[in-house]
Write an enzyme that holds these catalytic residues in place. Structure first.
Site, mmCIF file in Angstrom:
data_model
loop_
_atom_site.group_PDB
_atom_site.id
_atom_site.type_symbol
_atom_site.label_atom_id
_atom_site.label_comp_id
_atom_site.label_asym_id
_atom_site.label_seq_id
_atom_site.Cartn_x
_atom_site.Cartn_y
_atom_site.Cartn_z
ATOM 1 N N CYS A 139 -60.500 -35.953 -4.408
ATOM 2 C CA CYS A 139 -59.221 -36.564 -4.027
ATOM 3 C C CYS A 139 -59.417 -37.988 -3.524
ATOM 4 C CB CYS A 139 -58.538 -35.721 -2.953
ATOM 5 S SG CYS A 139 -56.954 -36.395 -2.386
ATOM 6 N N CYS A 195 -53.193 -32.982 -2.707
ATOM 7 C CA CYS A 195 -54.474 -32.785 -3.386
ATOM 8 C C CYS A 195 -54.915 -31.328 -3.427
ATOM 9 C CB CYS A 195 -55.552 -33.650 -2.731
ATOM 10 S SG CYS A 195 -55.351 -35.406 -3.115
ATOM 11 N N CYS A 237 -36.082 -42.508 24.447
ATOM 12 C CA CYS A 237 -37.226 -42.151 25.304
ATOM 13 C C CYS A 237 -38.322 -43.208 25.249
ATOM 14 C CB CYS A 237 -37.811 -40.808 24.879
ATOM 15 S SG CYS A 237 -36.858 -39.382 25.397
ATOM 16 N N HIS A 238 -38.781 -43.501 24.045
ATOM 17 C CA HIS A 238 -40.025 -44.268 23.889
ATOM 18 C C HIS A 238 -39.879 -45.770 24.064
ATOM 19 C CE1 HIS A 238 -42.575 -40.885 22.793
ATOM 20 N NE2 HIS A 238 -41.543 -40.417 22.126
ATOM 21 N N ARG A 273 -46.209 -33.202 16.167
ATOM 22 C CA ARG A 273 -45.677 -33.888 17.336
ATOM 23 C C ARG A 273 -44.277 -34.426 17.073
ATOM 24 N NH1 ARG A 273 -45.518 -33.518 22.598
ATOM 25 N NH2 ARG A 273 -44.766 -35.460 23.506
ATOM 26 N N CYS A 295 -40.830 -33.389 19.133
ATOM 27 C CA CYS A 295 -39.858 -34.329 19.701
ATOM 28 C C CYS A 295 -38.450 -34.023 19.202
ATOM 29 C CB CYS A 295 -40.247 -35.763 19.364
ATOM 30 S SG CYS A 295 -41.652 -36.388 20.305
#
Length: 267
Positions: A77, A113, A180-181, A221, A225
């Site tokens: 691959c 792949c 939030c970020h 993750r 969120c």
């Protein structure tokens, strides 16, 4: 390392976590969660000589060199730097791949792949296997400088989509990633530090979190969120994951960030 052995060791790690938590609750003064994470990390190294995330990476190595129904391994691959080249590929993804005519992050590329190279049907591909292989490949970019620079028209389009998703408010709580970020960057939410893309957000995944006894990839993750702000999580390997990842890492690239030690160990 075989899967059975990995789970035996993870069981021991989980037991160690419970012991650590017991000690934590007996203390009068609460520990900083990240100081506690580092204490747990050191305890695991001294007790077992290995970290939980490394067990997943070791399983990923076995799966990487496993022959699929086609008789080929993932050495055939191209992950962005030519067939079988792993050094630094995680640091340049997501990017456009001519063979699929789409932008892919590492997880979607592994998923691709496993089908086109190894010959597995989509229904035969287990999510945990994709996570393990992703973690193994990511270790070859541990502490590498992030180099995600959109140039191809498809990459630029994906970057723009990621930026739109970042700022678009949605769901019952009328939330967005930026609420939030960006708004709370530098502060803490649920004891965890909040970072913006310009502060290197995204440079610690994949990571093992001992409070959950679970390995999280970037796509995991993102889904976490989404669930936290009451928005239906996207399907794995979707354009939503790829676009948000490209946007975050392109911004981290502009700010000159590098990846953490991968797979990272956090609270």
């Amino acid at each position: 390392m075989g899967r059975k052995k990995r789970w035996i060791l993870l069981g021991a790690v989980a037991l160690g976590t419970l012991v650590g938590v017991g000690a934590y609750t007996q203390q009068q003064k609460p520990l900083d969660p990240f100081e506690e994470a580092m204490r747990q990390r050191q305890m695991y190294l001294e007790t077992f000589g290995v970290l939980p995330g490394e067990l997943f990476a070791e399983e990923g190595k076995e799966l990487f060199f496993r022959k699929g129904p086609s008789g080929k391994t993932l050495e055939e691959c191209d992950f962005g730097k030519g067939k079988g080249v792993l050094e630094g590929v995680y640091a340049i993804l997501p990017k456009y791949f001519p063979d699929t005519k789409r932008v892919e992050d590492l997880e979607s590329r592994v998923y691709t792949c496993m089908q086109t190279v190894q010959g597995f049907k989509p229904s035969e591909i287990k999510r945990d296997e994709v996570k393990a292989i992703t973690t193994y490949i990511a270790t070859f970019s541990s502490k590498a400088k992030i180099q995600v620079v959109p140039k191809h028209p498809a990459e630029l389009a994906m970057y723009n989509l990621g930026r739109e998703l970042w700022y678009t408010r949605a769901g019952a709580r009328d939330m967005s990633c930026a609420v939030c970020h960006d708004q709370y960057a530098g502060q803490r939410v649920r004891l965890s530090p909040v970072r913006s893309p310009k502060q290197g957000l995204g440079n610690e995944w994949p990571a093992y979190r001992f409070e959950e006894d679970k390995l999280y990839t970037m796509e995991d993750r993102i889904n976490f969120c989404y669930e936290s702000i009451a928005i239906p999580k996207p399907e794995f390997y979707s354009d939503v994951h790829i676009a948000l990842t490209l946007y975050m890492l392109a911004e981290a690239t502009k700010a000159g960030h590098s990846f953490e030690e991968l797979p990272f160990f956090t609270r």
